[in-house]
Scaffold this motif. Structure first.
Motif, PDB file in Angstrom:
ATOM      1  N   GLN A 214       0.828  -1.198   0.000  1.00 18.49           N
ATOM      2  CA  GLN A 214       0.000   0.000   0.000  1.00 18.49           C
ATOM      3  C   GLN A 214       0.864   1.250   0.000  1.00 18.49           C
ATOM      4  N   GLY A 215       0.319   2.323  -0.577  1.00 15.42           N
ATOM      5  CA  GLY A 215       1.006   3.604  -0.554  1.00 15.42           C
ATOM      6  C   GLY A 215       2.400   3.538  -1.142  1.00 15.42           C
ATOM      7  N   LEU A 216       3.387   4.006  -0.368  1.00 14.92           N
ATOM      8  CA  LEU A 216       4.773   4.048  -0.836  1.00 14.92           C
ATOM      9  C   LEU A 216       5.531   2.749  -0.576  1.00 14.92           C
ATOM     10  N   SER A 217       4.907   1.783   0.098  1.00 17.58           N
ATOM     11  CA  SER A 217       5.576   0.505   0.321  1.00 17.58           C
ATOM     12  C   SER A 217       5.606  -0.301  -0.972  1.00 17.58           C
ATOM     13  N   ASP A 218       6.597  -1.169  -1.092  1.00 16.62           N
ATOM     14  CA  ASP A 218       6.727  -1.993  -2.295  1.00 16.62           C
ATOM     15  C   ASP A 218       5.559  -2.961  -2.426  1.00 16.62           C
ATOM     16  N   PRO A 219       5.193  -3.304  -3.635  1.00 20.53           N
ATOM     17  CA  PRO A 219       4.162  -4.335  -3.836  1.00 20.53           C
ATOM     18  C   PRO A 219       4.612  -5.658  -3.218  1.00 20.53           C
TER      19      PRO A 219
ATOM     20  N   HIS B 195       5.156  -8.286  12.836  1.00 26.23           N
ATOM     21  CA  HIS B 195       6.603  -8.049  12.791  1.00 26.23           C
ATOM     22  C   HIS B 195       6.902  -6.679  12.181  1.00 26.23           C
ATOM     23  N   ASP B 196       6.116  -6.270  11.194  1.00 24.72           N
ATOM     24  CA  ASP B 196       6.324  -4.953  10.583  1.00 24.72           C
ATOM     25  C   ASP B 196       6.133  -3.840  11.613  1.00 24.72           C
ATOM     26  N   ILE B 197       5.126  -3.970  12.469  1.00 23.85           N
ATOM     27  CA  ILE B 197       4.928  -2.972  13.532  1.00 23.85           C
ATOM     28  C   ILE B 197       6.166  -2.906  14.413  1.00 23.85           C
ATOM     29  N   GLU B 198       6.658  -4.076  14.817  1.00 23.74           N
ATOM     30  CA  GLU B 198       7.833  -4.130  15.691  1.00 23.74           C
ATOM     31  C   GLU B 198       9.047  -3.511  15.008  1.00 23.74           C
ATOM     32  N   ALA B 199       9.226  -3.800  13.728  1.00 30.81           N
ATOM     33  CA  ALA B 199      10.379  -3.275  12.993  1.00 30.81           C
ATOM     34  C   ALA B 199      10.329  -1.753  12.904  1.00 30.81           C
ATOM     35  N   VAL B 200       9.154  -1.201  12.655  1.00 31.49           N
ATOM     36  CA  VAL B 200       9.012   0.255  12.561  1.00 31.49           C
ATOM     37  C   VAL B 200       9.249   0.896  13.924  1.00 31.49           C
ATOM     38  N   MET B 201       8.705   0.313  14.972  1.00 31.42           N
ATOM     39  CA  MET B 201       8.936   0.842  16.317  1.00 31.42           C
ATOM     40  C   MET B 201      10.417   0.828  16.667  1.00 31.42           C
ATOM     41  N   ASP B 202      11.085  -0.287  16.374  1.00 31.80           N
ATOM     42  CA  ASP B 202      12.512  -0.387  16.691  1.00 31.80           C
ATOM     43  C   ASP B 202      13.316   0.649  15.918  1.00 31.80           C
ATOM     44  N   ALA B 203      12.995   0.822  14.643  1.00 32.28           N
ATOM     45  CA  ALA B 203      13.727   1.785  13.812  1.00 32.28           C
ATOM     46  C   ALA B 203      13.539   3.211  14.315  1.00 32.28           C
ATOM     47  N   ALA B 204      12.367   3.476  14.901  1.00 28.10           N
ATOM     48  CA  ALA B 204      12.083   4.827  15.402  1.00 28.10           C
ATOM     49  C   ALA B 204      12.504   5.013  16.852  1.00 28.10           C
TER      50      ALA B 204
ATOM     51  N   LEU C 275      -3.675   5.591  -6.118  1.00 22.92           N
ATOM     52  CA  LEU C 275      -2.438   5.926  -5.417  1.00 22.92           C
ATOM     53  C   LEU C 275      -2.242   5.057  -4.184  1.00 22.92           C
ATOM     54  N   ILE C 276      -3.331   4.727  -3.513  1.00 24.83           N
ATOM     55  CA  ILE C 276      -3.255   3.960  -2.279  1.00 24.83           C
ATOM     56  C   ILE C 276      -2.795   2.532  -2.539  1.00 24.83           C
ATOM     57  N   ALA C 277      -3.368   1.889  -3.554  1.00 28.85           N
ATOM     58  CA  ALA C 277      -3.030   0.486  -3.808  1.00 28.85           C
ATOM     59  C   ALA C 277      -3.496   0.083  -5.198  1.00 28.85           C
ATOM     60  N   THR C 278      -2.841  -0.918  -5.728  1.00 31.16           N
ATOM     61  CA  THR C 278      -3.282  -1.503  -6.990  1.00 31.16           C
ATOM     62  C   THR C 278      -4.427  -2.476  -6.710  1.00 31.16           C
ATOM     63  N   ARG C 279      -5.123  -2.867  -7.757  1.00 29.18           N
ATOM     64  CA  ARG C 279      -6.198  -3.840  -7.576  1.00 29.18           C
ATOM     65  C   ARG C 279      -5.652  -5.188  -7.098  1.00 29.18           C
ATOM     66  N   GLU C 280      -4.462  -5.556  -7.554  1.00 30.33           N
ATOM     67  CA  GLU C 280      -3.854  -6.801  -7.093  1.00 30.33           C
ATOM     68  C   GLU C 280      -3.537  -6.734  -5.608  1.00 30.33           C
ATOM     69  N   SER C 281      -3.060  -5.588  -5.152  1.00 31.06           N
ATOM     70  CA  SER C 281      -2.786  -5.432  -3.720  1.00 31.06           C
ATOM     71  C   SER C 281      -4.064  -5.545  -2.909  1.00 31.06           C
ATOM     72  N   VAL C 282      -5.150  -4.985  -3.428  1.00 25.98           N
ATOM     73  CA  VAL C 282      -6.434  -5.081  -2.729  1.00 25.98           C
ATOM     74  C   VAL C 282      -6.934  -6.524  -2.724  1.00 25.98           C
ATOM     75  N   ARG C 283      -6.709  -7.251  -3.805  1.00 24.52           N
ATOM     76  CA  ARG C 283      -7.084  -8.668  -3.828  1.00 24.52           C
ATOM     77  C   ARG C 283      -6.338  -9.421  -2.733  1.00 24.52           C
ATOM     78  N   GLN C 284      -5.040  -9.140  -2.592  1.00 24.06           N
ATOM     79  CA  GLN C 284      -4.259  -9.768  -1.531  1.00 24.06           C
ATOM     80  C   GLN C 284      -4.806  -9.391  -0.157  1.00 24.06           C
ATOM     81  N   LEU C 285      -5.177  -8.116  -0.016  1.00 26.09           N
ATOM     82  CA  LEU C 285      -5.712  -7.645   1.255  1.00 26.09           C
ATOM     83  C   LEU C 285      -7.010  -8.378   1.601  1.00 26.09           C
ATOM     84  N   VAL C 286      -7.884  -8.536   0.623  1.00 28.09           N
ATOM     85  CA  VAL C 286      -9.148  -9.239   0.857  1.00 28.09           C
ATOM     86  C   VAL C 286      -8.887 -10.689   1.245  1.00 28.09           C
ATOM     87  N   ASP C 287      -7.923 -11.340   0.591  1.00 29.87           N
ATOM     88  CA  ASP C 287      -7.565 -12.711   0.959  1.00 29.87           C
ATOM     89  C   ASP C 287      -7.108 -12.783   2.412  1.00 29.87           C
ATOM     90  N   TYR C 288      -6.303 -11.809   2.802  1.00 28.16           N
ATOM     91  CA  TYR C 288      -5.818 -11.747   4.185  1.00 28.16           C
ATOM     92  C   TYR C 288      -6.986 -11.531   5.154  1.00 28.16           C
TER      93      TYR C 288
END
Length: 223
Positions: free
Chosen positions: A20-25, A37-46, A137-150
């Motif tokens: 989503q957004g500026l993150s890689d597909p 884990h992504d939350i933890e990684a961002v917290m640690d980096a900050a 801009l927020i996401a591609t349709r493929e990214s949204v498909r992945q999100l719905v699967d999740y």
């Protein structure tokens, strides 16, 4: 918007989730543990040790799971327009049907979903073409498909009774994307939660609800 309002009294750190957004597909659908884990990684980096997590929509379950996995790092939770499980099931009849979730993928990028997520924004205020551009801009349709699967696979209901941190659960009364009954169910299952119904029909933006922002400020000050 909501984040700008929160910045008036707090240090706010946000990130674009995978795909989503500026993150890689994403090549594959990130699972719940990867998102935690992504939350933890961002917290640690900050350099953030303990925080109040703000979980909006599909971000709610990942914040709840993080609070379950890492209680020592979570002062409290603020949840908005979210649910512990999305997909309707025999033991969860209040959920959203698979057909409705799948329809979001097909509608993404067309601007049609504005009438579900932000019906209060008139076409005089924002044209369909502009809203369509924001979606793309927020996401591609493929990214949204992945999100719905999740979303279909996500179910953190068993964790809720064991999450002890103070929690505010906000939900717009007329939310068409995530019905308010789903927010109430979270608050009822959490041992230390307060449910707050917010007047309005949109899905996300608390900046138009100054009373809610003030409640979050008092909540943050109390922790």
């Amino acid at each position: 918007d909501t984040l700008e309002s929160l910045c008036g009294f707090a240090r706010v750190l946000c990130f674009d989730k995978r795909g989503q957004g500026l993150s890689d597909p994403s090549v594959s659908v990130p699972n719940l543990d990867e998102r935690v884990h992504d939350i933890e990684a961002v917290m640690d980096a900050a350099g953030m040790d303990r925080v109040i997590l703000y979980g909006l929509s599909e971000g709610g379950p990942m914040c709840l799971k993080f609070a379950y996995d890492h209680p020592e790092r979570v002062k409290g939770l603020v949840l908005l327009g979210t649910t512990a499980r999305w997909l309707q099931a025999d033991d969860f009849p209040m959920g959203i049907s698979g057909e409705t979730l799948d329809a979001m993928t097909e509608a993404w990028g067309t601007g049609v979903l504005r009438d579900v997520f932000f019906p209060s924004i008139t076409r005089k205020q924002m044209s369909d073409k502009t809203f369509q551009g924001f979606e793309q801009l927020i996401a591609t349709r493929e990214s949204v498909r992945q999100l719905v699967d999740y979303m279909k696979k996500t179910d953190v209901r068993p964790l809720l009774p064991q999450i002890k941190c103070p929690t505010l659960v906000f939900h717009f009364a007329g939310d068409l994307a995530v019905p308010i009954r789903l927010g109430r169910a979270i608050a009822e299952a959490l041992p230390n939660a307060e449910f707050l119904e917010v007047g309005g029909v949109d899905h996300a933006d608390l900046s138009q609800a100054p009373g809610a922002i003030e409640r979050i400020r008092r909540f943050a000050d109390s922790l």
